[in-house]
Structures are given as C-alpha cells and as structure tokens.
Motif scaffolding. Structure first.
Motif, PDB file in Angstrom:
ATOM      1  N   SER A 149       0.851  -1.190   0.000  1.00 29.92           N
ATOM      2  CA  SER A 149       0.000   0.000   0.000  1.00 29.92           C
ATOM      3  C   SER A 149       0.881   1.232   0.000  1.00 29.92           C
ATOM      4  N   GLN A 151       1.883   4.997  -2.530  1.00 29.71           N
ATOM      5  CA  GLN A 151       1.777   5.644  -3.835  1.00 29.71           C
ATOM      6  C   GLN A 151       3.164   5.769  -4.439  1.00 29.71           C
ATOM      7  N   THR A 168      -0.500  -5.297  -5.594  1.00 27.67           N
ATOM      8  CA  THR A 168      -0.877  -3.928  -5.259  1.00 27.67           C
ATOM      9  C   THR A 168      -2.354  -3.877  -4.848  1.00 27.67           C
ATOM     10  N   ILE A 169      -2.718  -2.796  -4.199  1.00 30.21           N
ATOM     11  CA  ILE A 169      -4.123  -2.575  -3.834  1.00 30.21           C
ATOM     12  C   ILE A 169      -4.988  -2.560  -5.085  1.00 30.21           C
ATOM     13  N   ASP A 180     -14.589  -2.671  -2.985  1.00 32.02           N
ATOM     14  CA  ASP A 180     -14.393  -1.216  -2.979  1.00 32.02           C
ATOM     15  C   ASP A 180     -15.708  -0.543  -3.330  1.00 32.02           C
ATOM     16  N   VAL A 204       1.360  -7.887   4.742  1.00 26.83           N
ATOM     17  CA  VAL A 204       0.976  -6.556   4.258  1.00 26.83           C
ATOM     18  C   VAL A 204       2.128  -5.594   4.531  1.00 26.83           C
ATOM     19  N   LEU A 206       3.082  -1.594   4.346  1.00 26.37           N
ATOM     20  CA  LEU A 206       2.542  -0.249   4.224  1.00 26.37           C
ATOM     21  C   LEU A 206       3.702   0.711   3.960  1.00 26.37           C
ATOM     22  N   PRO A 210      -1.471   6.392   1.080  1.00 29.21           N
ATOM     23  CA  PRO A 210      -1.989   6.205  -0.280  1.00 29.21           C
ATOM     24  C   PRO A 210      -2.778   7.427  -0.723  1.00 29.21           C
ATOM     25  N   TRP A 213      -7.612   6.812   0.471  1.00 34.20           N
ATOM     26  CA  TRP A 213      -7.534   6.209   1.795  1.00 34.20           C
ATOM     27  C   TRP A 213      -8.668   5.221   2.027  1.00 34.20           C
ATOM     28  N   ASN A 216      -7.879   1.817   0.350  1.00 38.40           N
ATOM     29  CA  ASN A 216      -6.790   1.112   1.018  1.00 38.40           C
ATOM     30  C   ASN A 216      -7.187   0.621   2.404  1.00 38.40           C
ATOM     31  N   ILE A 220      -7.309  -3.423   3.083  1.00 37.84           N
ATOM     32  CA  ILE A 220      -6.348  -3.948   4.052  1.00 37.84           C
ATOM     33  C   ILE A 220      -7.083  -4.629   5.205  1.00 37.84           C
ATOM     34  N   HIS A 264       2.002   9.464   6.970  1.00 37.59           N
ATOM     35  CA  HIS A 264       1.581   8.073   6.980  1.00 37.59           C
ATOM     36  C   HIS A 264       1.132   7.638   8.368  1.00 37.59           C
TER      37      HIS A 264
END
Length: 368
Positions: A149, A151, A168-169, A180, A204, A206, A210, A213, A216, A220, A264
């Motif tokens: 997760s 960018q 990837t997400i 989603d 996972v 991090l 991201p 949000w 993600n 997650i 973050h």
C-alpha cells in the motif's frame, strides 16, 4: 551491543551552525555538546575553517532531510552553508554522511539527485535511507506473497528491496471489485464472476500514505479479517493476523504550507482504530520502520561503515551524530534482540559493524 548513549541539544543548534568563529557556532544551551564535538573533531583535523584533515574521521553524520535540510523542494539556506564545512576543496565530503528521510514514494537515485541539486554537492544513492530501505534486511518475507500500500513506484520499490511476489491494492481491487464500494462511480454495474485463482496474501507492507484512503483502509482490513483470502467467508476473525510491516510513522510533516500535512502515521492511526473497533483487538506490527525506528539506525550505522571503507578511511567510526527534527529524539536506543534473528547480512557482521568507543557505543541526536 546496541547503541546506548543519546544526547540532545537545543532546537537552534543546527540552524546556528554556520561558518564563522567557533563561539558563534556553539549556541549557549548546546555549548557542551557542540564544544565537545568541535574539540574532538579538531583533534582529528576536522574543524570549522581548516582546509583539510590530517587524519581519517572517526565520526559520521546522519541528517534528516524534510524540514531540516529542505522544506518542500527548496533547501534551507543555513543547511547549504553548513555543508560547506563538511566538504573539501574538491567538493567531496570529509566525513561519512547518510541522509535519512521518511519519504518512500520515490527511488533512492531520484532523492539523491534532488538533494544534490538542493545542497550543491554530490549525493550518491548509497547515502540515502528512505523509510522503506531497511526492508531489504527482512529476507524471511521476501518470498512470501505480500500486499503493498502507498503511492508512487511501490511495486518496483518492493521488488528492488527483494520481494518477489508483490500484489498492489489496485490488483486486489480488480480481482475483487465488490470490496471497494465507497465511491459509487467505481462500483461494478454488473455482478462479476467469482475470483478463483488469486493467491493467498501472506503479509501486508505499508510503504506510505496512499491516495485513496477509503479503498486502502477497506481492502487492508478485508485482508486482515480473512487471513489473506478476501474472497473467503470465515466463521471467526483470525488472530493474530497475518504480518504487517509499516514504514514511516510520521503523524504530520512539513512542506511549503504554513501548517503541517497529514503523514503516513495518520493513515496508520486510522487503520489501527478501525481494526480495534471491528475486532475488539489491537493491530500488531511485525516491524515499524523509518525514523525513529531502531532498525533504521542500525541500517544507517551499516551504511556509514560501508562508506568509510569505500573511502579507505581506516580509523574506526566511534560516534554518529544524528541531526534532525523532533522525530529523531529519543531518550535511549534500546537493544534490538530481534536483530539477532534476522537472516540478513547485517546480523552476520554485527560485531564488525558496531561502533567502537572503548566498550561504549554512542549516537548523538541533534534536533533542529
């Protein structure tokens, strides 16, 4: 033996470290440390204005970047001037230096080029420690299937660090489009066929905050609640959950804006509270990486030693001076027992990479 002795000085210490007489360099509240640094460095040929050094350096610097050397894309003038004291007539650094940042949405070589331009000296990628750089030490996860997760080039960064099976997400979202659902414009118009060949996620990672949000956070949490199989229905919530490794714990960070921006750490706070509300349990991290994590300091120590060896400096590096903002502050760097269990090059050379100070290892934290 772990790095154990920390000393902090006033916030003005770094900003006042400018060319000029020694007295003007050492602020009153920080006089003890800076005077000690100046005397010890002078005895080894490194002090204020002398043109060169007479012996190899026995100390190194760890510099924070954001808010200390640069603010946004612009260098802080005092930092650029101060680096003139660390370079020789050829523009080469006279002591080993690494730059530590909690940024992670870029490549090391890009950050090195950016810093070189800002400070007016040549910075190599090997001198840059991004928030995720120490992840290359966690080899026990490199062959596992991990969800990443963040960018920027996070998938390529993960592979460069040694991770071989990266999801990837966005790839997870495409495989399970019904997960989603916050953004109504992205909801599937028709019921998609079930996904049958998606691999089980085993960890996972991090990397940083991201862009979306809500997406993600939702995905997650789905992965953690399903034991890495978001398409499955489980009768009970698994606990402990699959491993989570997080880089960059900064709640806020400074850019050109007058007020701090969400970092973050704010995203992690959201994730932790959602998990606690849903499960009634605490989210556990396998590792927290980035300053002020002890793992990052050990990795910086390792790079300092490599840099000294590359330059042919034979004297042992006895002290590291960490110049940074409040995030670098700590009363004590605790021992790192889990470091003994890491299947990494650093653990196998731990005795030779530890700082040698006559039985005592020291790192000094100098907040800006």
């Amino acid at each position: 033996m772990a790095l154990c002795c920390l000393v902090t000085v006033s916030k003005a210490a770094w900003r006042k470290w400018l060319p000029g007489a020694q007295r003007s360099i050492v602020p009153a509240r920080a006089e003890g440390l800076w005077a000690s640094l100046w005397r010890s460095s002078s005895s080894r040929g490194f002090a204020g204005r002398p043109p060169g050094i007479t012996q190899t350096p026995t100390f190194g610097f760890l510099f924070d970047i954001d808010g200390v050397l640069v603010r946004g894309r612009h260098a802080i003038p005092a930092a650029r001037e101060a680096f003139q004291k660390l370079t020789d007539s050829n523009g080469q650094l006279r002591v080993p230096v690494v730059f530590v940042t909690n940024a992670g949405n870029c490549f090391r070589h890009a950050k090195a080029q950016e810093l070189s331009s800002a400070l007016g000296l040549e910075v190599s990628p090997e001198q840059i420690i991004l928030s995720h750089s120490p992840l290359r030490l966690f080899r026990q996860f490199h062959e596992k299937c991990v969800l990443v997760s963040g960018q920027g080039p996070i998938e390529e960064n993960a592979r460069n660090l040694g991770f071989q099976n990266v999801i990837t997400i966005e790839a997870l979202r495409k495989a399970y489009p019904l997960l989603d659902m916050v953004d109504q414009s992205r909801r599937p118009k028709e019921l998609p066929p079930p996904t049958t060949d998606f691999p089980t996620i085993e960890g996972v990672i991090l990397f940083g905050e991201p862009v979306r949000w809500e997406t993600n956070l939702q995905l997650i949490i789905d992965v953690l609640l399903s034991n890495g199989n978001p398409g499955a229905e489980l009768s009970a919530v698994p606990y402990p959950h699959i491993p989570v490794l997080a880089c960059n714990m900064d709640l806020l960070w400074m850019a050109e804006a007058k007020m701090p921006r969400f970092g973050h750490g704010t995203f992690l706070l959201c994730l932790e509270n959602i998990y606690r509300k849903v499960t009634g349990r605490e989210l556990k991290y396998e590792a927290l990486i980035g300053k002020p994590s002890i793992v990052t300091y050990h990795y910086a120590e390792y790079l300092i030693k490599q840099q000294a060896e590359k330059q042919g400096w034979e004297s042992p590096i006895r002290r590291l001076y960490a110049v940074g903002e409040k995030a670098l502050r700590a009363k004590q760097l605790p021992p790192l027992p889990q470091f003994q269990n890491l299947d990494v090059e650093l653990s196998s050379t731990k005795e030779s990479t530890n700082l040698e100070t006559g039985g005592e290892q020291k790192i000094f934290l100098l907040p800006s």
